[in-house]
Design a protein around this motif. Structure first.
Motif, short mmCIF file in Angstrom:
data_model
loop_
_atom_site.label_atom_id
_atom_site.label_comp_id
_atom_site.label_asym_id
_atom_site.label_seq_id
_atom_site.Cartn_x
_atom_site.Cartn_y
_atom_site.Cartn_z
N VAL A 303 1.01 -1.34 -0.09
CA VAL A 303 0.12 -0.03 0.07
C VAL A 303 0.90 1.22 0.04
O VAL A 303 0.64 2.26 -0.65
CB VAL A 303 -0.93 0.11 1.34
CG1 VAL A 303 -1.97 1.29 1.16
CG2 VAL A 303 -1.77 -1.20 1.10
N ALA A 304 1.83 1.29 0.76
CA ALA A 304 2.78 2.52 0.89
C ALA A 304 3.65 2.54 -0.32
O ALA A 304 3.74 3.57 -0.87
CB ALA A 304 3.76 2.20 2.16
N ASN A 305 3.89 1.28 -1.01
CA ASN A 305 4.68 1.39 -2.21
C ASN A 305 3.94 2.12 -3.43
O ASN A 305 4.48 3.01 -4.29
CB ASN A 305 5.08 0.21 -2.77
CG ASN A 305 6.25 -0.55 -1.73
OD1 ASN A 305 6.69 0.12 -0.93
ND2 ASN A 305 6.35 -1.92 -2.08
N SER A 306 2.73 1.95 -3.28
CA SER A 306 1.82 2.56 -4.43
C SER A 306 1.33 3.99 -3.85
O SER A 306 1.39 4.82 -4.84
CB SER A 306 0.47 1.86 -4.75
OG SER A 306 -0.39 1.81 -3.79
N PHE A 307 1.48 4.34 -2.87
CA PHE A 307 1.17 5.71 -2.27
C PHE A 307 1.99 6.52 -2.53
O PHE A 307 1.82 7.75 -2.78
CB PHE A 307 0.67 5.61 -0.59
CG PHE A 307 0.13 6.81 -0.11
CD1 PHE A 307 -1.13 7.28 -0.29
CD2 PHE A 307 1.10 7.70 0.59
CE1 PHE A 307 -1.59 8.59 0.25
CE2 PHE A 307 0.48 9.16 0.94
CZ PHE A 307 -0.61 9.38 1.02
N LEU A 327 5.00 -9.09 5.53
CA LEU A 327 4.08 -7.98 5.02
C LEU A 327 3.75 -7.05 6.08
O LEU A 327 3.24 -7.29 7.19
CB LEU A 327 2.73 -8.87 4.69
CG LEU A 327 1.74 -8.30 3.68
CD1 LEU A 327 2.31 -7.83 2.18
CD2 LEU A 327 0.61 -9.24 3.54
N GLY A 328 3.67 -5.69 5.42
CA GLY A 328 3.55 -4.64 6.66
C GLY A 328 2.46 -3.69 5.95
O GLY A 328 2.60 -3.40 4.77
N ALA A 345 -3.74 -6.02 -1.31
CA ALA A 345 -2.91 -5.14 -2.15
C ALA A 345 -1.73 -5.90 -2.40
O ALA A 345 -1.28 -5.53 -3.51
CB ALA A 345 -2.48 -3.80 -1.12
N MET A 346 -1.46 -6.95 -1.67
CA MET A 346 -0.02 -7.66 -1.95
C MET A 346 -0.62 -8.42 -3.59
O MET A 346 0.17 -8.59 -4.44
CB MET A 346 0.39 -8.80 -1.10
CG MET A 346 1.10 -9.79 -1.33
SD MET A 346 1.65 -11.05 -0.11
CE MET A 346 -0.01 -12.15 -0.04
N ILE A 347 -1.85 -8.92 -3.33
CA ILE A 347 -2.33 -9.71 -4.47
C ILE A 347 -2.64 -8.82 -5.81
O ILE A 347 -2.02 -9.06 -7.04
CB ILE A 347 -3.79 -10.38 -4.08
CG1 ILE A 347 -3.59 -11.58 -3.22
CG2 ILE A 347 -4.34 -11.06 -5.44
CD1 ILE A 347 -5.01 -12.32 -2.36
N PRO A 356 3.08 -14.54 -10.92
CA PRO A 356 2.31 -15.59 -10.15
C PRO A 356 1.31 -14.77 -9.18
O PRO A 356 1.85 -13.91 -8.37
CB PRO A 356 3.15 -16.49 -9.68
CG PRO A 356 4.43 -16.33 -10.47
CD PRO A 356 4.54 -15.02 -10.87
N ILE A 357 0.11 -14.79 -9.28
CA ILE A 357 -0.73 -14.31 -8.05
C ILE A 357 -1.07 -15.20 -7.01
O ILE A 357 -1.40 -16.29 -7.09
CB ILE A 357 -2.01 -13.93 -8.69
CG1 ILE A 357 -1.95 -12.96 -9.93
CG2 ILE A 357 -3.14 -13.39 -8.00
CD1 ILE A 357 -3.11 -12.89 -10.88
N PRO A 358 -0.76 -14.58 -5.85
CA PRO A 358 -0.79 -15.20 -4.68
C PRO A 358 -2.09 -15.52 -4.44
O PRO A 358 -2.91 -14.83 -4.51
CB PRO A 358 -0.28 -14.34 -3.29
CG PRO A 358 0.37 -13.13 -4.07
CD PRO A 358 -0.12 -13.19 -5.43
#
Ligand code: GUN
Ligand code: ZN
Length: 432
Positions: A303-307, A327-328, A345-347, A356-358
């Motif tokens: 989430v932070a990476n995209s924000f 995961l944080g 958000a990780m997915i 590959p999608i978790p």
């Protein structure tokens, strides 16, 4: 106390990185979509059953039957371990939403001025308590957290965590350059203070201090080396940030005589099996190999990476290199405190890279036993006999067990925090 429902069961306990017993593999599912399997990509399943809680611990896990005589829950409820957030910042809860900036600007304009306020220890304690309670309100019962550079504020945050009952490692942020003068302290003093915090909250305790240099840019080589030595001597968790943005990586190269980011941390003795590095987006194959060889962990903060528009971390690439991933939420660059939404958000991040999608079963594992393992808490994040009873009773307001969709995916993608009906911390009910 007897709790009945659909139990979230860990199918594979993920080893720490570097464990090659069951190396990650790419495969294709029946629809031809890529999948990652193997020990580093653990997963969960649900099964009807009951959990008996006594003396703050899980006394019994009974699979297959859901007695009507249970004190809590019913067959439509999900009973799962409390969620674990492997990377967040306690002072940043009230600055969520400062958008439109990239990392270094965001740090200078918003984050540092916010963290300066923690020089007032009473204010720090109030904010820490509020943030810890917010974590519990979304089902997070374990955290890997950063405080600020202030030793007393960090001590108050650790004490608040202990009193509230949440499990956690919390670190005094170490900075001795490239930040406002109010937040920079002499390296020797910072290390003495963190050593004192480690005396009072040693590793292995339910609430423990961590060695937490903020990142290479705000650290002299001397501070990093002293932090590495202290962490090694005490067996403490190391938390720091790594390769979040390209600009940051360039600045590290400039400050450290052309050395690469991972190498800077390796030389300081900061890369080991108890190291949790936030972000890890801009890493090459050599960096990934070094991290895997040392058993270090990357805390993925999608989430932070995209924000902050820092980039999209390639989870599959790291897993394939043998790097363990936690995961944080990374609140406050991350705006989602709920680990279920962070898992979603990780997915989505993996999907955006066409990786590959978790599966939902892996995403649930990531926020429970997966994160526990990465923080070295082998008895957390799972419904296991003798584990501390940090548990959630979730009452979904949808018929999640019926229909064609995987129930764990349905829960994750329809998630509503109001479904969290009860939370137990060490066997004690928080909501009555
Ligand atoms: N890098 C150094 N400090 C921080 C921080 O507080 N948040 C994030 N997202 N990245 C950082
Ligand atoms: Zn962070």
């Amino acid at each position: 106390m007897l709790i009945a429902g659909q139990l979230l069961i860990e199918e594979a306990s993920a080893g720490r990185s570097g464990d090659t017993a069951d190396a990650p593999r790419y495969s294709r599912d029946s629809a031809g979509l890529p999948r990652l399997t193997g020990r580093l990509a653990g997963r969960c399943r649900i099964e009807p059953g009951m959990v008996r809680v006594a003396d703050g611990r899980i006394a019994e896990v009974i699979l297959g039957e859901c007695s009507a005589a249970a004190d809590l829950g019913d067959p439509q409820h999900l009973i799962c371990p409390g969620f674990i957030d492997a990377h967040l910042h306690l002072p940043q809860g009230d600055m969520i939403g400062a958008h439109g900036m990239r990392l270094l600007d965001w740090l200078n304009r918003i984050t540092f001025p916010t963290e300066i306020l923690w020089q007032d220890s009473d204010l720090a304690e109030r904010q820490a308590r509020r943030q810890l309670r917010r974590c519990l309100s979304v089902g997070t019962t374990g955290i890997g957290a950063y405080a600020t550079v202030h030793a007393e504020a960090t001590r108050r945050a650790l004490m608040a965590a202990e009193e509230i009952g949440i499990r956690g490692v919390i670190g005094q942020v170490l900075m001795d350059r490239q930040a406002p003068q109010e937040l920079c302290r002499p390296a020797t003093r910072l290390i003495e203070e963190t050593a004192e915090l480690l005396d009072r909250f040693p590793p292995g305790r339910r609430v423990a201090a961590a060695v937490t240099p903020r990142f290479a840019i705000t650290s002299t080589p001397e501070l990093l080396a002293m932090a590495g030595k202290l962490a090694e001597e005490r067996g403490a968790i190391v938390q720091t940030h790594l390769a979040e943005t390209a600009e940051e990586c360039q600045e590290v190269e400039r400050l450290f005589a052309g050395r690469g980011y991972v190498e800077v941390y390796v030389q300081a003795g900061l890369v080991g099996p108890r190291s949790v590095f936030g972000h890890g987006i801009h890493l090459d194959a050599d960096d990934r190999r070094k991290l895997a060889d040392c058993g270090a962990v990357i805390a993925h903060c999608p989430v932070a990476n995209s924000f902050l528009r820092s980039g999209t971390m390639c989870r599959a690439g790291l897993i394939q290199s043998g790097v363990g991933i936690a995961l944080g939420s990374d609140v406050g660059a991350g705006y989602e405190l709920s680990m279920v939404r962070v898992a979603r958000a990780m997915i989505e991040a993996a999907a955006s890279l066409n990786d590959p999608i978790p599966e939902a079963a892996e995403a649930w594992h990531a926020i429970t036993a997966g994160n526990a393992d990465r923080l070295g808490w082998s008895d957390a994040g799972r419904l296991a006999v003798d584990a501390p009873a940090d548990l959630l009773v979730i009452r979904p307001q949808i018929p999640w067990l019926e229909g064609p969709v995987d129930p764990l995916a349905r829960l994750m993608f329809n998630w509503d925090d109001r479904w969290l009906s009860q939370l137990l911390l060490r066997g004690r009910l928080l909501r009555d």
